[in-house]
Design a protein around this motif. Sequence first.
Motif, PDB file in Angstrom:
ATOM      1  N   HIS A  14       0.832  -1.207   0.000  1.00 25.01           N
ATOM      2  CA  HIS A  14       0.000   0.000   0.000  1.00 25.01           C
ATOM      3  C   HIS A  14       0.866   1.257   0.000  1.00 25.01           C
ATOM      4  O   HIS A  14       0.654   2.170  -0.803  1.00 25.01           O
ATOM      5  CB  HIS A  14      -0.897   0.024   1.247  1.00 25.01           C
ATOM      6  N   VAL A  47      -8.356  -0.970  -8.702  1.00 25.53           N
ATOM      7  CA  VAL A  47      -7.805  -1.316  -7.382  1.00 25.53           C
ATOM      8  C   VAL A  47      -8.663  -0.695  -6.281  1.00 25.53           C
ATOM      9  O   VAL A  47      -8.928  -1.336  -5.251  1.00 25.53           O
ATOM     10  CB  VAL A  47      -6.318  -0.899  -7.273  1.00 25.53           C
ATOM     11  N   VAL A 138      -3.140  -5.865  -5.587  1.00 23.86           N
ATOM     12  CA  VAL A 138      -2.294  -4.673  -5.494  1.00 23.86           C
ATOM     13  C   VAL A 138      -0.977  -4.887  -6.229  1.00 23.86           C
ATOM     14  O   VAL A 138      -0.552  -4.039  -7.029  1.00 23.86           O
ATOM     15  CB  VAL A 138      -2.048  -4.275  -4.018  1.00 23.86           C
TER      16      VAL A 138
END
Length: 196
Positions: A14, A47, A138
């Motif tokens: 992230h 996403v 991701v």
Amino acid sequence: MKPVATIDACHTSHRVLLERLASLTEEDLRAPSLLPGYSRGHVVAHVVNKAKAHALLFDGAVAGEVRRIHPDGYDPDRAAELGAARPGVELRTELAQCFGLLETAWAGLDDALWTRRGHMAAGPRTMAEIVGHHLRNVEVHHVDLDIGHRPSDWPSVFVDGELPKRLRALPDRADRAELLAWLLDRAPAPELSGPW
């Protein structure tokens, strides 16, 4: 059981993705990605949509519900198209918020709830498996953005978890004898149904 290593990899993924996206201009976001027909903005919107859907699955586990990842009639391409048209600052902000929702859900999920299920497109999965699916989403789409992230950057917990799944499915996607001949270095790689 709480998938601590996968969650840790998600936190890093992230952070790295958000840092790389921060420097992209509006023009950069409208440029093509490595996914045919998808701009970088489409990929980011996708996403975002997946992260939102995953957060709802975790909310379901807490509520004692087995939720579906998407409602009937959900069109991922249409959803990505709608998101891609938004300004980059909105896309980045929403992505950061969705990642934050997931990280909060993971941190707060009671140990006994990690075996609860959510209904993914491929069928029921435990909350622990859904974290792995999110990491795959991701990491793979970060590569699709074509902004410097490569498969060699993938965390080992992702590669070690995902590669065996893909290898198990390989015999169903090729002539088995041709596949074996290739693995024994006696023939070229076989034709697969779908991309390698």
